[in-house]
Design an enzyme around this catalytic site. Sequence first.
Site, PDB file in Angstrom:
ATOM      1  N   CYS A   1      -3.168   1.149   6.902  1.00 38.87           N
ATOM      2  CA  CYS A   1      -2.895   0.521   8.341  1.00 38.87           C
ATOM      3  C   CYS A   1      -3.706   1.458   9.134  1.00 38.87           C
ATOM      4  CB  CYS A   1      -1.798   0.158   8.702  1.00 38.87           C
ATOM      5  SG  CYS A   1      -0.520   1.486   8.694  1.00 38.87           S
TER       6      CYS A   1
ATOM      7  N   GLU B   1       5.789  -4.047  11.691  1.00 43.19           N
ATOM      8  CA  GLU B   1       4.425  -2.986  11.674  1.00 43.19           C
ATOM      9  C   GLU B   1       3.303  -3.729  10.957  1.00 43.19           C
ATOM     10  OE1 GLU B   1       6.077   0.006   9.100  1.00 43.19           O
ATOM     11  OE2 GLU B   1       5.824   1.338  10.770  1.00 43.19           O
TER      12      GLU B   1
ATOM     13  N   ASP C   1      -0.628 -10.324   8.819  1.00 42.68           N
ATOM     14  CA  ASP C   1      -0.532 -11.437   9.866  1.00 42.68           C
ATOM     15  C   ASP C   1       1.042 -12.206   9.458  1.00 42.68           C
ATOM     16  OD1 ASP C   1      -2.382 -10.813  11.310  1.00 42.68           O
ATOM     17  OD2 ASP C   1      -3.498 -12.602  10.688  1.00 42.68           O
ATOM     18  N   THR C   2       1.513 -12.019   8.225  1.00 40.46           N
ATOM     19  CA  THR C   2       2.967 -12.689   7.940  1.00 40.46           C
ATOM     20  C   THR C   2       3.622 -12.390   8.696  1.00 40.46           C
ATOM     21  OG1 THR C   2       2.108 -12.058   5.462  1.00 40.46           O
ATOM     22  CG2 THR C   2       4.228 -13.019   5.868  1.00 40.46           C
ATOM     23  N   GLY C   3       3.567 -11.096   9.296  1.00 41.76           N
ATOM     24  CA  GLY C   3       4.707 -10.516  10.272  1.00 41.76           C
ATOM     25  C   GLY C   3       4.954 -11.247  11.476  1.00 41.76           C
TER      26      GLY C   3
ATOM     27  N   ASN D   1       0.769  -1.057   0.033  1.00 45.22           N
ATOM     28  CA  ASN D   1       0.042  -0.024   0.048  1.00 45.22           C
ATOM     29  C   ASN D   1       0.868   1.307  -0.112  1.00 45.22           C
ATOM     30  OD1 ASN D   1       0.540  -0.309   2.571  1.00 45.22           O
ATOM     31  ND2 ASN D   1      -1.087   0.466   3.545  1.00 45.22           N
TER      32      ASN D   1
END
Length: 496
Positions: free
Chosen positions: A298, A264, A247-249, A169
Site C-alpha cells: 500500500c 486502512e 475498496d471493500t473497506g 500482501n
Amino acid sequence: MAGQGVFKDLLDGDVFKYYVDGAWTPTTSGKSVGIINPSTLKSLFKISACTQDEVNKCVDSCKAAQKLWAKVPLWKRAEHLHKLAAIMKDQKITIADCLVKEVAKCMKDAMVEVVRSGDLIDYTAEEGIRILSEGKFLTSDPFPGNERNKYCLASKIPLGVVLAIPPFNYPVNLAVSKIGPALIAGNSVLLKPPTQGAVATLHMVHCIHMAGFPNGLVNAITGKGSEIGDYTTTHPGINCISFTGGDTGIAISKKAGMIPLQMELGGKDTCLVLEDADLELAATHIVKGGYSYSGQRCTAVKVVCVMESVADELVKKINEKIKKLTVGMPEKDCDITPVISETSANFIQGLVEDAKEKGAKLHQEWKREGNLIWPVLIDKVLPDMRIAWEEPFGPVLPIIRIKSVEEGIHHCNANNFALQGCVFTKNIDKAIMISDAMESGTIQINAAPARGPDHFPFQGLRDSGIGSQGIINSINMMCKTKSTVINLPGPSYSMG
Ligand SMILES: NC(=O)C1=CN([C@@H]2O[C@H](COP(=O)(O)OP(=O)(O)OC[C@H]3O[C@@H](n4cnc5c(N)ncnc54)[C@H](OP(=O)(O)O)[C@@H]3O)[C@@H](O)[C@H]2O)C=CC1
Ligand SMILES: O=C(O)[C@H](O)COP(=O)(O)O
C-alpha cells in the site's frame, strides 16, 4: 512444511481447519476454498469454507472469553504476548515458507515479515502496559459554577470483540498489528484471514494456541470474503472492525453498525522530485519503493511527479537501477516475483495498454509470463491515462513530467487515495511547506513512503482510510473511556 510437525493439527486430510474455542475444527459445510500458487498457477492449499453458524460459534466463543480476559492483569496479558512473539520467531521458517508459496513473497522478505511481526507484538506488550495503566484524574472546580466536590477517574476499558481482517500482501504482519493491540487492551479477536495468505496466517494462529492464551480469546474463521464477509462484518456481536484492504473497506464502513472502525485502504502514493533533489538518492528510493514485492505494497511509490528540467536525468538513473532487479520465482529470492493472481496481472496489463495507447513511453519492453510481470517504467504519463490515478499493485511505475511544484501537489490532492507521499529536495523549508500542502496521511521527506517502524502513526485520508494505526494509536483505538465520578459531601481543597 505447511501443516507438518507442531502444525499437524491444522489439517483435516488436505483441508486446513478453522480455529474455534482453542481447537482446530473441520467445517460442517463440507466445502473448501482452493488457494492457487501465484508462481506456478497450480492448486496449492485448501481452506475451510465456513458457514454462518460457524461465524456465530466463533463470535459467541470470543464473547465468553473476552469477559474473563478483561479480568487478567496487564502484566499477565503482556507475558502471553511476549511468549507468542518468541514462538513466532522460532517458527519463522515454516510461516515464511507458506508466504513464499501462497503470496509469492521472496524468502528474505517473508522472513522479515515474520520477525517484524514478532517485534511488533513485543513492542505492543511494552507500550500496552504503560498506555493502559494510565488514566485521568479531573476535579470539578475548573468548570464555571463548580466547587471542588467531584473527582472524575477516567480509565481505558476494552471494546469487546474485535473483528480483524487483513489483506493478502502482509497477511501475518497486518493480522498481528490488529491482534496485539486488541489483546493487550483486554479484547478478544475474531480473525478472518485473506484467502490468499490464509495458510500462513493460520500457522500464526497456531503460535497463539501454543502460547497458551485462553480458549476462545482468538478465533479464526476462513472462507471467501465475498461469501462470509458481509455476514461477519454486520454481526451484532462484533464491537469493532479493524480492516486492511482495498475498496471493500469502503463498502464495509457503509454497512457497519455503530462501532469503531479502523480502515486502512488503498494508496496512490505520489513521489514529488524537485529540481534541486539529490537525484541518485531519489532514484534509489523510487526503485525500492516502487518495485519491492513487485509493487504490491500500500506504501509503494505509485506515481512519480518530476520537474521537467531534471526528468531525463532521473529517468536515466531509475532505468539503470531497474536493469539490476532480478526477476523470477520467490524461492530464488528474486526482486520481482509473480503478482498475486491472474486477475491482478490482467488488470495491471490493462493499465499499461491504456497508457501505451494514449501515447505514454514504456522504457522497457512489456513482458509477462503467467503472473510474472517484468518491471516497467512508464514515462510521459498524462492525466487522461488510467495509470495516472489507479493503483496497479504491480511492478509498473508511471512518471508524470511537471512544469511546477504546484502541478505535482495538485495531482497528489486530486486523487481519492491519500495514504502517503514523498518529496525529494535539499531545501528543508520547501520540503516542510510541500508536506503541509500534500493532503495525504504521511509525507516522507527524502525517502520513499513506508509504514514502518510500526509504532509510527499510520493513516490514510479520503478513500485511503478511517482512523490511525501504528502500535500506540491502535491500542488507544481498541479501548474506550470509562469514567467513575466520586461525589463528595462538600467542597474539598488540598492544603486549603
Ligand atoms: N492502507 C493500508 O495500510 C494497506 C492497504 N492495502 C490495500 O489492500 C489492497 C490489496 O489487498 P487485497 O487483499 O487485494 O484487498 P481486498 O480488499 O480484496 O481484501 C482484503 C480482505 O478483505 C476480505 N474481504 C473481501 N470481501 C469482503 C467482504 N465483503 N467483507 C469482509 N471482508 C471481505 C478479503 O478476504 P478474501 O481474500 O477471502 O476475499 C481480505 O481478507 C490494496 O488496495 C492495498 O492498497 C494493503 C496493505 C496495507
Ligand atoms: O501493507 C503494506 O504495504 C505494508 O504494511 C508496508 O509496510 P512497509 O511500508 O513498512 O514496508
